[in-house]
Enzyme design. Structure first.
Site, PDB file in Angstrom:
ATOM      1  N   ASP A  35       0.836  -1.201   0.000  1.00  9.99           N
ATOM      2  CA  ASP A  35       0.000   0.000   0.000  1.00  9.99           C
ATOM      3  C   ASP A  35       0.870   1.250   0.000  1.00  9.99           C
ATOM      4  OD1 ASP A  35      -2.763  -0.911   0.034  1.00  9.99           O
ATOM      5  OD2 ASP A  35      -2.198  -1.888   1.918  1.00  9.99           O
ATOM      6  N   MET A  37       0.999   5.071  -0.048  1.00  4.83           N
ATOM      7  CA  MET A  37       0.176   6.261   0.219  1.00  4.83           C
ATOM      8  C   MET A  37       1.079   7.490   0.259  1.00  4.83           C
ATOM      9  SD  MET A  37      -2.315   4.842   3.189  1.00  4.83           S
ATOM     10  CE  MET A  37      -2.915   3.137   3.222  1.00  4.83           C
ATOM     11  N   HIS A  66      -0.267  -1.118  -4.805  1.00  7.68           N
ATOM     12  CA  HIS A  66      -1.519  -0.357  -4.837  1.00  7.68           C
ATOM     13  C   HIS A  66      -1.177   1.102  -4.559  1.00  7.68           C
ATOM     14  CE1 HIS A  66      -5.590   0.444  -2.572  1.00  7.68           C
ATOM     15  NE2 HIS A  66      -5.502   1.132  -3.682  1.00  7.68           N
ATOM     16  N   MET A  68      -1.883   4.722  -3.883  1.00  9.03           N
ATOM     17  CA  MET A  68      -2.897   5.699  -3.466  1.00  9.03           C
ATOM     18  C   MET A  68      -2.188   7.052  -3.497  1.00  9.03           C
ATOM     19  SD  MET A  68      -4.491   3.322  -0.514  1.00  9.03           S
ATOM     20  CE  MET A  68      -3.092   2.210  -0.610  1.00  9.03           C
ATOM     21  N   MET A 139     -12.406  -1.028  -4.136  1.00 10.14           N
ATOM     22  CA  MET A 139     -12.136  -0.798  -2.709  1.00 10.14           C
ATOM     23  C   MET A 139     -13.389  -1.073  -1.889  1.00 10.14           C
ATOM     24  SD  MET A 139      -8.980  -0.024  -2.329  1.00 10.14           S
ATOM     25  CE  MET A 139      -9.028   0.394  -0.589  1.00 10.14           C
ATOM     26  N   ASP A 177     -10.330  -5.049  -1.621  1.00  5.43           N
ATOM     27  CA  ASP A 177      -9.339  -4.597  -0.640  1.00  5.43           C
ATOM     28  C   ASP A 177     -10.029  -3.779   0.447  1.00  5.43           C
ATOM     29  OD1 ASP A 177      -7.073  -3.729   0.664  1.00  5.43           O
ATOM     30  OD2 ASP A 177      -6.369  -2.439  -0.970  1.00  5.43           O
TER      31      ASP A 177
HETATM   32  C1  DX5 Z   1      -6.395   0.647   2.594  1.00  7.79           C
HETATM   33  C2  DX5 Z   1      -5.428  -0.317   1.970  1.00  7.79           C
HETATM   34  C3  DX5 Z   1      -5.682  -1.739   2.285  1.00  7.79           C
HETATM   35  C4  DX5 Z   1      -5.543  -2.088   3.735  1.00  7.79           C
HETATM   36  C5  DX5 Z   1      -6.237  -3.381   4.012  1.00  7.79           C
HETATM   37  O1  DX5 Z   1      -6.158   1.902   2.093  1.00  7.79           O
HETATM   38  O2  DX5 Z   1      -5.473  -0.197   0.570  1.00  7.79           O
HETATM   39  O3  DX5 Z   1      -4.854  -2.579   1.502  1.00  7.79           O
HETATM   40  O4  DX5 Z   1      -4.205  -2.174   4.120  1.00  7.79           O
HETATM   41  O5  DX5 Z   1      -6.245  -3.568   5.381  1.00  7.79           O
HETATM   42  P1  DX5 Z   1      -7.347  -4.408   6.131  1.00  7.79           P
HETATM   43  O6  DX5 Z   1      -7.374  -5.770   5.505  1.00  7.79           O
HETATM   44  O7  DX5 Z   1      -6.860  -4.393   7.526  1.00  7.79           O
HETATM   45  O8  DX5 Z   1      -8.652  -3.699   5.928  1.00  7.79           O
HETATM   46 ZN    ZN Z   2      -4.462  -1.735  -0.667  1.00  9.21          ZN
END
Ligand code: DX5
Ligand code: ZN
Length: 219
Positions: A35, A37, A66, A68, A139, A177
């Site tokens: 992830d 971010m 992923h 973001m 999502m 996700d």
């Molecule tokens: C949220 C992320 C997810 C998150 C999932 O922004 O993209 O990948 O880490 O975490 P859980 O499974 O704990 O919801």
């Molecule tokens: Zn994610």
């Protein structure tokens, strides 16, 4: 299509990441979800190129990034030397130039994905985009944080895209996700998902239980 399970390393023990990765070596139909971010597209900030580079050196498991981020193009370029298998960014960050970015990303990544946030209209993702992606990430929480509650409307969104995939004989994977756990995995897979990300559900277990947790998400 085989079900892929992709634990999100956001929830692992970052100070011991090498030993966390080792618990999963040899798993089939399995990715590590990263992830990324930027503190702008989402309020939170995680990790980037240097950390992914270290992870890539320590595992043979396919990496699923992923993004973001507000500027996916920069990352499509600069992450291309990291051995990433699937690269996904958010449709909301690229709207007008999504197709050209997909074309660009395909030159460097074997799998390219587009993600939509829970409130993004499903009809806004064009058929042309669906024809050109390898993965659609729907999502099931607002992006930005692990450990949030699963949004129930996700099932109908999966069914919508599964319907389009069948109608037009397309082959993109549907990845989910956010808030994925054993109590919703079966229904997600039956609705049409083929790729489940799970962070806290997997990593909140004792390390000896990680694989059992992963397997509990398969049908
Ligand atoms: C949220 C992320 C997810 C998150 C999932 O922004 O993209 O990948 O880490 O975490 P859980 O499974 O704990 O919801
Ligand atoms: Zn994610």
């Amino acid at each position: 299509m085989k079900t892929i399970i992709a634990p999100s390393l956001l929830a692992c023990d970052f100070l011991n990441i090498e030993s966390e990765l080792k618990h999963f070596e040899g798993q089939d139909d399995f990715w590590f979800h990263l992830d990324i971010m930027d503190g702008h597209f989402v309020p939170n900030l995680t990790f980037g190129h240097p950390i992914i580079s270290l992870i890539n050196k320590k595992t043979t498991i396919p990496l699923d990034a992923h993004l973001m981020v507000s500027n996916p193009e920069f990352y499509i370029d600069t992450f291309s030397d990291l051995g990433i298998h699937n690269l996904t960014w958010h449709y909301e960050a690229s709207i007008e130039n999504t197709l050209s970015l997909i074309e660009k990303a395909k030159k460097n990544y074997s799998s390219v994905g587009i993600s939509i946030k829970p409130k993004t209209k499903i009809e806004s993702v064009s058929l042309e985009i669906l024809k050109n992606i390898d993965l659609l990430l729907i999502m099931s929480v607002e992006p930005g944080f692990g450990g949030q509650k699963f949004i129930e409307e996700t099932y109908s969104r999966i069914k919508f895209f599964k319907g389009l995939r069948e109608k037009h004989s397309l082959s993109f994977q549907i990845q989910i996700d956010g808030g994925v756990k054993d109590s919703n995995a079966k229904e997600l897979l039956e609705a049409g998902a083929d790729n489940l990300v799970a962070g806290s559900y997997v990593f909140s277990a004792n390390e000896g239980e990680y694989i059992n947790k992963v397997n509990s998400l398969r049908l």
